[in-house]
Design an enzyme around this catalytic site. Structure first.
Site, PDB file in Angstrom:
ATOM      1  N   LYS A 276       0.838  -1.204   0.000  1.00  0.00           N
ATOM      2  CA  LYS A 276       0.000   0.000   0.000  1.00  0.00           C
ATOM      3  C   LYS A 276       0.870   1.250   0.000  1.00  0.00           C
ATOM      4  CE  LYS A 276      -3.876  -1.826   2.757  1.00  0.00           C
ATOM      5  NZ  LYS A 276      -4.939  -1.615   1.772  1.00  0.00           N
ATOM      6  N   ARG A 350     -10.324 -11.474   2.023  1.00  0.00           N
ATOM      7  CA  ARG A 350     -11.170 -12.518   1.441  1.00  0.00           C
ATOM      8  C   ARG A 350     -10.469 -13.873   1.450  1.00  0.00           C
ATOM      9  NH1 ARG A 350     -11.548  -9.111  -4.032  1.00  0.00           N
ATOM     10  NH2 ARG A 350     -11.307  -7.486  -2.447  1.00  0.00           N
TER      11      ARG A 350
HETATM   12  N1  BES Z   1      -8.051  -3.708   4.506  1.00  0.00           N
HETATM   13  C1  BES Z   1      -8.197  -3.291   3.156  1.00  0.00           C
HETATM   14  C2  BES Z   1      -9.467  -2.471   2.939  1.00  0.00           C
HETATM   15  C3  BES Z   1      -9.502  -1.137   3.638  1.00  0.00           C
HETATM   16  C4  BES Z   1      -8.852  -0.044   3.082  1.00  0.00           C
HETATM   17  C5  BES Z   1     -10.189  -0.984   4.818  1.00  0.00           C
HETATM   18  C6  BES Z   1      -8.887   1.179   3.715  1.00  0.00           C
HETATM   19  C7  BES Z   1     -10.243   0.239   5.453  1.00  0.00           C
HETATM   20  C8  BES Z   1      -9.594   1.320   4.895  1.00  0.00           C
HETATM   21  C9  BES Z   1      -8.250  -4.490   2.226  1.00  0.00           C
HETATM   22  O1  BES Z   1      -7.492  -5.576   2.620  1.00  0.00           O
HETATM   23  C10 BES Z   1      -7.737  -4.032   0.908  1.00  0.00           C
HETATM   24  O2  BES Z   1      -6.603  -3.672   0.839  1.00  0.00           O
HETATM   25  N2  BES Z   1      -8.587  -4.053  -0.110  1.00  0.00           N
HETATM   26  C11 BES Z   1      -8.225  -3.632  -1.406  1.00  0.00           C
HETATM   27  C12 BES Z   1      -8.755  -4.639  -2.386  1.00  0.00           C
HETATM   28  C13 BES Z   1      -8.235  -4.461  -3.774  1.00  0.00           C
HETATM   29  C14 BES Z   1      -6.778  -4.819  -3.836  1.00  0.00           C
HETATM   30  C15 BES Z   1      -9.032  -5.347  -4.703  1.00  0.00           C
HETATM   31  C16 BES Z   1      -8.863  -2.259  -1.649  1.00  0.00           C
HETATM   32  O3  BES Z   1      -9.993  -2.041  -1.203  1.00  0.00           O
HETATM   33  O4  BES Z   1      -8.214  -1.411  -2.242  1.00  0.00           O
HETATM   34 ZN    ZN Z   2      -5.467  -5.420   1.950  1.00  0.00          ZN
END
Ligand code: BES
Ligand code: ZN
Ligand code: ZN
Length: 492
Positions: A276, A350
């Site tokens: 990230k 997931r």
């Molecule tokens: N934990 C994150 C989602 C999230 C992001 C929760 C910001 C709260 C605040 C999750 O694991 C994630 O990174 N999801 C990605 C999925 C994508 C790679 C398909 C997302 O939402 O960007």
């Molecule tokens: Zn994630």
């Protein structure tokens, strides 16, 4: 904080602060008139001058009011009377506690208004008071918010059944404490709350509350073939844990429904190799909020003894990059047997849920609810006022939605049409773990659906509601504990 109740004349109640809810536009009300006369016109003075508009959760503190034993009279805006639902009563009680905190107040008397049954009203006010009294400054060594309210007195102007009120306070205290416990876990930094520490705290709280708990270790996961879960944890030095909870000893033996709550417990989500950006990455310490909500709800239910047994599953892992970490394009075989192409290691929630959901079915679950900070896409779709809700059990979805007016936790249904499934088709494996840019909350739901097969199931995406940034009039900033009340209410 002690929560008690008192009957009788509020003028004479010994408390530092008397909180009195006032509805918007309410001018000719007999009880408000009486309060105005007792205080020799102080109430009308602030209301009719426009000094104080009783908008929802706004407050006005009148110091040394005439005619009252209390040192402060706090008028609390209760909003429009027609909108005064149970969730709002909880927040009004919370706003009273929160605005009393800066003063040297130890005892608050809260006068009930509105026509909610006494038992329910007591429960809601107790929950709101405990929620408001909570502070997230656990690691401050100075300038700490140390002004805790010691006693919260529920005041009834009318005759009420004492036993109902006592039971309401008992239930409200259980749910309020459980919600704050979930908030504490989610506020913990990830160097403190590792998967092992999460599991240790679950075992401790279980032994204190009569919850049955066990922790599955890596070796057993390997034997069972929980490879989507293990794939997420590979890059970290911290071993994965699967926390398994149950409310009833004989669950599974009896016929009838067996509910399973499954909560995402990523104690830190760096994204892994699909790392990230660093901005706001610190918030990913709360990526175990779904797991915290499951543990909180299970702790509450162990004490509330619902009719139906419940199991709780929390896959707890840390998602980090390293020389051992899972890489984009890797393929693993899940516990259910389906193969998964991991295209993006940041879509890890997931993956751990996939194995936990399938395992819930092995344990005999007949109804599954999962809760997870799963997708940014859900936050983009719904903002911070509602969590996303989708699934295959429309009856349970409708029940969850109608409970929102009691829980105060917003839920809004998103679709799960077959049409969306093609986004997660893989060329090399049965399924891949991400879709394209569009409908990301739904394609995540479609992925999870693959692992519950035909078991009635609802998925709650709480990515937009697990943290509060601005601070509420009835609570501090930080983790919200979202989901504890929703899950508890569903079983009641
Ligand atoms: N934990 C994150 C989602 C999230 C992001 C929760 C910001 C709260 C605040 C999750 O694991 C994630 O990174 N999801 C990605 C999925 C994508 C790679 C398909 C997302 O939402 O960007
Ligand atoms: Zn994630
Ligand atoms: Zn995540």
């Amino acid at each position: 904080m002690q929560i008690e109740h008192r009957l009788g004349d509020y003028k004479e109640i010994a408390c530092d602060l008397l909180a009195y809810p006032v509805f918007e536009g309410e001018t000719r009300d007999a009880s408000l008139d009486l309060l105005n006369r007792i205080t020799r016109g102080a109430v009308n003075a602030v209301l009719s001058s426009g000094e104080f508009k009783p908008e929802f959760c706004k407050t006005c503190n009148i110091f040394k009011p005439a005619g009252l034993k209390a040192r402060h009279l706090l008028l609390v805006g209760a909003g429009k009377k027609s909108q005064f639902n149970p969730a709002r009563l909880r927040q009004v009680a919370g706003a009273a506690v929160r605005s009393a905190k800066p003063s040297a107040v130890k005892t608050i008397g809260f006068l009930f208004r509105g026509d909610h049954p006494a038992g329910l009203a007591s429960r809601l006010a107790a929950e709101g008071a405990l929620y408001a009294n909570y502070e997230s400054d656990i690691y401050k060594t100075r300038n700490k918010e140390e002004r805790e309210i010691e006693t919260f007195l529920l005041l009834f102007g009318r005759k009420v059944a004492q036993a109902e009120v006592r039971e309401g306070i008992r239930r409200g205290t259980i749910v309020g404490d459980a919600t704050n416990f979930a908030r504490t876990l989610a506020n913990e930094p990830s160097n403190i709350l590792t998967p092992s520490q999460f599991a240790a705290r679950a075992l401790t709280v279980a032994s204190q509350t009569g919850l049955i708990a066990r922790v599955m270790e890596r070796e057993e996961m390997e034997k069972l073939g929980m490879n989507t879960l293990l794939a997420v944890s590979r890059g970290s030095e911290e071993p994965p844990k699967l926390i398994i909870l149950q409310t009833h000893k004989d669950q599974g033996k009896k016929r009838g429904p067996l509910y399973a709550f499954v909560g995402k417990g990523v104690t830190f989500d760096s994204g892994g190799i699909s790392i990230k950006p660093s901005d706001k990455m610190e918030e990913m310490k709360a990526d175990m909020s779904g797991g915290a909500a499951v543990l909180g709800a299970m702790v509450a239910l162990a004490q509330l003894r619902p009719k139906h047994p419940v199991i709780g599953l929390i896959p707890a892992v840390e998602n980090l990059p390293s020389g051992r970490a899972t890489k984009p394009g890797d393929v693993v075989k899940s516990y259910l047997g389906k193969t998964v192409e991991i295209v993006n290691t940041d879509a890890e929630g997931r993956l751990i849920l996939a194995d936990a959901l399938a395992y819930a079915r092995t344990l005999g679950a007949t109804h599954i609810i999962d809760i997870a900070t799963l997708t940014m896409a859900c936050t983009i779709a719904l903002g911070h006022a509602n969590a996303g809700m989708m699934g295959t059990d429309q009856k349970m979805i409708d029940r969850l939605r109608s409970n929102c007016r009691i829980t105060g936790e917003g839920l809004w249904q998103l679709p799960l049409d077959e049409e969306y499934r093609k986004a997660i088709r893989s060329e090399i494996a049965d399924i891949k773990n991400v879709g394209d840019r569009w409908g990301g909350a739904v394609t995540a739901g479609k992925f999870l659906e693959e692992f519950v097969e035909d078991t009635p199931w609802v998925h709650l995406d709480i990515a937009g509601v697990d943290l509060e940034y601005d601070g509420w009039t009835f609570a501090c900033k930080g983790a919200t504990g979202f989901g504890v009340r929703t899950l508890v209410q569903l079983l009641e």
